[in-house]
Scaffold this active site. Sequence first.
Site, mmCIF file in Angstrom:
data_model
loop_
_atom_site.group_PDB
_atom_site.id
_atom_site.type_symbol
_atom_site.label_atom_id
_atom_site.label_comp_id
_atom_site.label_asym_id
_atom_site.label_seq_id
_atom_site.Cartn_x
_atom_site.Cartn_y
_atom_site.Cartn_z
ATOM 1 N N TYR A 173 0.685 -1.026 0.051
ATOM 2 C CA TYR A 173 -0.095 0.090 -0.131
ATOM 3 C C TYR A 173 0.937 1.245 0.068
ATOM 4 O O TYR A 173 1.863 1.126 0.685
ATOM 5 C CB TYR A 173 -0.758 -0.173 1.287
ATOM 6 N N GLU A 194 -0.541 4.863 -0.630
ATOM 7 C CA GLU A 194 -1.443 6.133 -0.983
ATOM 8 C C GLU A 194 -0.479 7.267 -0.509
ATOM 9 O O GLU A 194 0.177 7.275 0.516
ATOM 10 C CB GLU A 194 -2.560 6.187 0.268
ATOM 11 N N ASP A 200 -6.148 13.974 -24.661
ATOM 12 C CA ASP A 200 -6.000 12.638 -24.457
ATOM 13 C C ASP A 200 -5.624 11.979 -25.493
ATOM 14 O O ASP A 200 -6.084 11.696 -26.736
ATOM 15 C CB ASP A 200 -7.659 12.140 -24.262
ATOM 16 N N THR A 214 -3.252 6.612 -21.906
ATOM 17 C CA THR A 214 -3.043 5.393 -21.557
ATOM 18 C C THR A 214 -1.632 4.934 -21.752
ATOM 19 O O THR A 214 -0.886 5.576 -22.475
ATOM 20 C CB THR A 214 -4.077 4.396 -22.107
ATOM 21 N N LYS A 223 -1.198 1.305 -25.398
ATOM 22 C CA LYS A 223 -1.599 1.112 -26.775
ATOM 23 C C LYS A 223 -0.152 1.262 -27.490
ATOM 24 O O LYS A 223 0.645 0.332 -27.444
ATOM 25 C CB LYS A 223 -2.584 2.171 -27.120
HETATM 26 N N1 DSN Z 1 -11.674 1.496 -25.541
HETATM 27 C C1 DSN Z 1 -10.423 1.999 -26.209
HETATM 28 C C2 DSN Z 1 -10.322 1.753 -27.467
HETATM 29 O O1 DSN Z 1 -10.266 0.570 -27.928
HETATM 30 O O2 DSN Z 1 -9.892 2.512 -28.146
HETATM 31 C C3 DSN Z 1 -10.166 3.172 -25.497
HETATM 32 O O3 DSN Z 1 -10.271 3.264 -24.008
#
Ligand code: DSN
Length: 434
Positions: A53, A55, A199, A225, A228
């Site tokens: 943990y 935090e 984003d 994210t 990807k």
């Molecule tokens: N759902 C994702 C995508 O496939 O682009 C993005 O969060």
Amino acid sequence: MSTLTSVERDTTIFDLINREKHRQESGIELIASENFTSRQVMEAAGSVLTNKYAEGLPGKRYYGGCEVVDEIEQIAIDRLKELFGATWANVQPHSGAQANTAVFLACLNPGDKIMGFNLSHGGHLTHGSPVNISGKYFKPIFYGVEAETGLIDWDKVEETAVRERPKLLICGASAYSRDWDYARLRSIADQVGALLMADIAHPAGLIAKGLLNDPFDHCHIVTTTTHKTLRGPRGGVIMMRNDFENPFGITTPKGQLRTMSSLLDSGVFPGTQGGPLEHIIAAKAIAFGEALSEGYYNYAVQVKKNAQAMAKAFVDKGYGIISGGTDNHLMLIDLRTKNGQNPGLTGKLAENTLIKADITINKNMVPFDDKSPMITSGIRVGTAAVTTRGMVETDMERIVDFIDTVLVNHDQDAKIAAVKGEINNWMKQFPLYL
Ligand code: DSN
């Protein structure tokens, strides 16, 4: 002796994990938001760090024993800043959706107006969709693409923003194959007194290596994210190139204006998350280190070349690509352009048929689609994962040949089975995890 020594191996789950590994290795992965991480990223994600943990932030935790995870998290932050030329970063968001929600909490009050790219034109769920917290707690308005070109018209974005005066302008998409004019968007945001958030979840890896426009000089806040094109573990981050005093008049107990970075840190914890996933943060740190390498630069260049080769191969076979091509790693294909040859071909049918041949894609609405999100007229494909496997432009042509054969013969199981056999054999030439 530890009670763990008597824990039985869970063969049910490990058999399923092995099945999934086999699925990933034997098929062609074209889901534009997926990729394959390195072994060391997975090793960190499965490490003892899951037991801790922590935090708070490095050096400022609510738990003891954080010396080691402090070092790990600081390395993740430093590498991420170096990768994108940022001066501030928070690496704790568990996902891109969490990163975006933390930004909203930091920048907005319930009912405030946000303006994002229409989900049905290629935008993202968390940019104001009525079924997401972003559309339920805030008042969303949208911009989209033009029916004739499939492109965003920046003049129309400006018109809408000037009329609606959102508090937060959001750019970024999950199915838009063209680059973004961040400078223009910033001038629009400044004109209406909005903050600008990018984003960059999909093209982050290409942006990091300078292969697409850089949002950081223009956007107040950037989220992404990490799994990807960036090829890390599943997760999210928030970054800024330039920190600034918050424009909302929020002060510290001593009456000083709080910086935006401090509001964003609070937006993550305690605002929307509890304990950070330090095992995932370690995996992020490793992935950011990998992305700083020259090898990753070469990878990112190839992702883009492969996308262009794939788009050309689709067009050569008569498939329409929204906006006519791609600048990044993905493209959105309008299957209606093939309806003369293939009546009734929908995104759903394409997805379900291609999976029989071990080709994984996702059905996707096209702009102004006449079908529902569960049916759709389009499919979305991307080259991040197949490029990780070592594929090049000529391989993209072969993939499109396979896709076309399967779609044209979608009611002929024997033909589809033959394609699957060929694919499974071919993929042995691109081993993933030796
Ligand atoms: N759902 C994702 C995508 O496939 O682009 C993005 O969060």
